[in-house]
Design a protein around this motif. Structure first.
Motif, mmCIF file in Angstrom:
data_model
loop_
_atom_site.group_PDB
_atom_site.id
_atom_site.type_symbol
_atom_site.label_atom_id
_atom_site.label_comp_id
_atom_site.label_asym_id
_atom_site.label_seq_id
_atom_site.Cartn_x
_atom_site.Cartn_y
_atom_site.Cartn_z
ATOM 1 N N ASN A 197 0.793 -1.181 0.092
ATOM 2 C CA ASN A 197 -0.046 -0.132 0.013
ATOM 3 C C ASN A 197 0.763 1.040 0.089
ATOM 4 O OD1 ASN A 197 -2.225 1.090 0.064
ATOM 5 N ND2 ASN A 197 -2.749 1.421 1.885
ATOM 6 N N GLY A 198 2.020 1.089 -0.804
ATOM 7 C CA GLY A 198 2.758 2.450 -0.923
ATOM 8 C C GLY A 198 3.911 2.205 0.290
ATOM 9 N N VAL A 199 3.783 1.751 1.235
ATOM 10 C CA VAL A 199 4.799 1.827 2.360
ATOM 11 C C VAL A 199 5.811 0.622 2.381
ATOM 12 C CG1 VAL A 199 4.781 1.664 4.845
ATOM 13 C CG2 VAL A 199 3.102 2.770 3.792
ATOM 14 N N PRO A 200 7.163 1.080 2.391
ATOM 15 C CA PRO A 200 8.223 0.085 2.107
ATOM 16 C C PRO A 200 8.110 -0.960 3.449
ATOM 17 C CG PRO A 200 9.089 2.128 1.919
ATOM 18 C CD PRO A 200 7.802 2.375 2.373
ATOM 19 N N LEU A 201 8.207 -2.334 3.114
ATOM 20 C CA LEU A 201 8.291 -3.499 4.059
ATOM 21 C C LEU A 201 9.666 -4.022 3.841
ATOM 22 C CD1 LEU A 201 6.604 -5.302 5.776
ATOM 23 C CD2 LEU A 201 6.072 -6.823 3.884
ATOM 24 N N ASP A 202 10.546 -4.002 4.950
ATOM 25 C CA ASP A 202 11.801 -4.584 5.124
ATOM 26 C C ASP A 202 11.812 -6.098 5.154
ATOM 27 O OD1 ASP A 202 14.464 -5.023 5.368
ATOM 28 O OD2 ASP A 202 14.740 -3.491 6.995
ATOM 29 N N VAL A 203 11.989 -6.751 4.130
ATOM 30 C CA VAL A 203 11.891 -8.013 4.078
ATOM 31 C C VAL A 203 13.423 -8.574 4.092
ATOM 32 C CG1 VAL A 203 9.997 -8.198 2.594
ATOM 33 C CG2 VAL A 203 12.255 -8.293 1.573
ATOM 34 N N GLY A 204 14.187 -7.825 4.536
ATOM 35 C CA GLY A 204 15.842 -8.324 4.450
ATOM 36 C C GLY A 204 16.496 -8.741 3.314
ATOM 37 N N PRO A 205 17.830 -9.184 3.330
ATOM 38 C CA PRO A 205 18.404 -9.667 1.958
ATOM 39 C C PRO A 205 18.175 -11.076 1.340
ATOM 40 C CG PRO A 205 19.960 -9.612 4.092
ATOM 41 C CD PRO A 205 18.760 -9.181 4.508
ATOM 42 N N ASP A 206 17.524 -11.858 2.287
ATOM 43 C CA ASP A 206 17.461 -13.075 1.753
ATOM 44 C C ASP A 206 16.005 -13.858 1.817
ATOM 45 O OD1 ASP A 206 18.774 -15.436 0.896
ATOM 46 O OD2 ASP A 206 19.008 -16.237 2.956
ATOM 47 N N CYS A 207 15.002 -13.081 1.385
ATOM 48 C CA CYS A 207 13.629 -13.471 1.382
ATOM 49 C C CYS A 207 13.425 -14.450 0.155
ATOM 50 C CB CYS A 207 12.810 -12.377 1.369
ATOM 51 S SG CYS A 207 11.135 -12.769 1.299
ATOM 52 N N ARG A 208 13.187 -15.667 0.202
ATOM 53 C CA ARG A 208 13.443 -16.643 -0.758
ATOM 54 C C ARG A 208 12.405 -17.776 -0.441
ATOM 55 N NH1 ARG A 208 17.144 -17.729 2.726
ATOM 56 N NH2 ARG A 208 18.063 -20.005 2.901
#
Length: 509
Positions: free
Chosen positions: A405-416
């Motif tokens: 919804n336009g807001v950044p979501l920090d998923v980290g460097p290794d979301c897989r």
């Protein structure tokens, strides 16, 4: 229905001309070359991204090649070697793993050029055996090729590479380009370390003269013409050849017919010997192409664009003709290549998560494990030669740059995805006349994939359940449909062909 083996043995063998075999028409020479050979060598400097940072690496490429050849004649590089010298700073990572030795598999891109036409060949699976790492105290190993006193390590990768043929007379050149290294570190016991290896994509440093060898290509109309000297204008090129209309050239047929005749004689005593496996060195070559398309995310009710993805293909690794069953089965391989990595280009897509929440993310599909398998099955007892092709790849999906919804979501460097998933695509066509999907001509491939659960998502909180719930598809009802369009192949053995350099296709929805 029972097959009479003796009757089948008397029937003429039909050779599939669509798909993989049609691109092999430039492989076999019209006459054996008696040209003198040259030991060619070029020293180059590459920039390679190691964990320690960008490293300057010395590389020596060598091969034995003829000094001249006729148009259309097969040229097979011999005694190929890629010698890579790694500096001490690049080796520091392996010392931290308590590694005792290092081996490598090299993949070198070689540009084949004549006149203003060129095509890239992939010299794949060049293998360097395990070599002792230099010790900090001694700075020098004990085995052949071990580290020098300055702490460097030289790995020499060797192996067989595909042939090339040029359709126009003139000065043809072979020039090394991009280099990919798959490094494997081993313990003193010979077991892989943890982690076991490192993939490195190297680019030649600018300002170098990369030419490995020059070969004088003579036209059939003047086989005794002297080779052009450096600085002299090349002869006017002949018109670019069109796609072949039928199977292998006469000399290839002579070899295959001789093998077929021996097998027919064996049929008299052993009906089970009907299938004939053609030696891969007769027909194997490499090619390049692009593919582009869309992948549906069933749970998100949307589609993500894929590609254009650059692909390196090894054709005809296995070729089996069964005249009793009237079938031809061909096995080939393909690797995606994006900036030296085995992956498709990252793509950004926006979906409605759970039907109402707009979510934007960058999706990257990484290829893992062995090369993707291409299996082509052709039926040869009907005039059209119908053909079915199955492409199977192992992929991992990674997510980054996520916004909800336009807001950044920090998923980290290794979301897989927690494990690789299998993507299977199928295509159907016919050789006479060419229609539908054929490996050589390209076309549309479609299929489904199950997306596994996600792991590693979330920098400060566990977001795995959210992405698993929104994207993963463990059951048949949530299959993700994929449709890819492949462009025609640019074949390394025919750099002047109508499909070189490879072009990017327009994806179909």
């Amino acid at each position: 229905m029972t097959v009479d083996a003796r009757a089948a043995a008397r029937r003429p063998i039909h050779w599939a001309v669509g798909g993989a075999l049609v691109v092999a028409t430039a492989l076999v020479p019209s006459a054996e070359s008696a040209a003198a050979e040259q030991k060619s060598e070029v020293s180059l400097r590459y920039t390679c991204p190691f964990p320690s940072g960008p490293e300057e690496v010395d590389v020596v490429v060598s091969a034995v090649l003829p000094t001249s050849a006729r148009t259309g004649e097969e040229i097979r590089p011999a005694q190929v070697a890629v010698e890579v010298t790694l500096p001490p700073t690049a080796l520091a990572r392996f010392a931290d793993l308590d590694a005792a030795a290092l081996s490598a598999v090299a993949r070198l891109t070689v540009r084949n050029t004549v006149g203003d036409r060129s095509a890239d060949a992939s010299w794949q699976n060049l293998t360097a055996p395990p070599t002792d790492l230099p010790t900090p105290a001694e700075g020098e190993g004990e085995g052949e090729g071990a580290g020098e006193s300055d702490g460097t390590l030289t790995l020499t990768a060797t192996g067989d590479v595909p042939t090339v043929a040029f359709g126009s007379p003139g000065r043809a050149t072979l020039a090394p380009d991009a280099l990919a290294l798959a490094l494997t570190s081993l313990t003193e016991a010979g077991e892989p370390t943890t982690p076991p290896g490192l993939d490195v994509a190297c680019a030649p440093a600018p300002g170098q003269e990369p030419e490995l060898a020059a070969i004088a290509i003579r036209g059939d109309q003047d086989p005794t013409a002297p080779a052009p000297r450096p600085g002299e204008s090349d002869p006017a090129p002949e018109p670019a050849p069109t796609r072949p209309a039928e199977g292998l050239p006469p000399t290839a047929r002579e070899k295959i017919d001789a093998l077929t005749e021996k097998r027919r004689e064996a049929l008299e005593d052993d009906p089970g010997s009907c299938p004939i496996e053609i030696p891969p060195e007769w027909v194997m070559t490499t090619a390049e192409t692009y593919a582009a398309g869309y992948a549906n995310a069933a749970k998100l009710d949307g589609a993500a664009a894929l590609g254009p993805a650059f692909m390196k293909v090894v054709l005809n690794k296995r070729y089996i003709n069964d005249s009793c069953a009237s079938t031809v089965d061909v096995s080939s391989e393909v690797d995606f290549d994006y900036r030296g990595k085995r992956q498709l280009p990252p793509t950004k897509a926006t979906f409605l998560s759970y039907g109402f929440m707009p979510t934007t993310a960058t999706m990257t599909l990484e290829q893992v494990g062995p090369p993707a398998a291409i299996h082509t099955h052709t039926v040869t007892n009907t005039p059209t030669y119908p053909e079915e092709t199955t492409v199977t790849a192992q992929l991992i999906m990674r997510l980054s740059d996520v916004e909800v919804n336009g807001v950044p979501l920090d998923v980290g460097p290794d979301c897989r995805t927690e494990r690789p998933f299998e993507q299977v695509l199928k295509g159907y066509g016919q050789s006479y006349p060419p229609a539908g999907y054929l490996v050589a001509y390209g076309g549309t491939l479609t299929g489904y994939a199950h997306i596994p659960p996600f792991e590693g998502c979330g920098a400060t909180e566990d977001l795995d359940p959210i992405f698993t719930s929104a994207i993963s598809s463990p059951g048949k009802k949530a299959d993700n449909y994929t449709k890819m369009t492949q462009a025609p192949l640019c074949v390394a053995t025919n750099p002047e062909g109508p499909d070189c350099p490879p072009r990017k296709p327009k994806p179909e929805r």
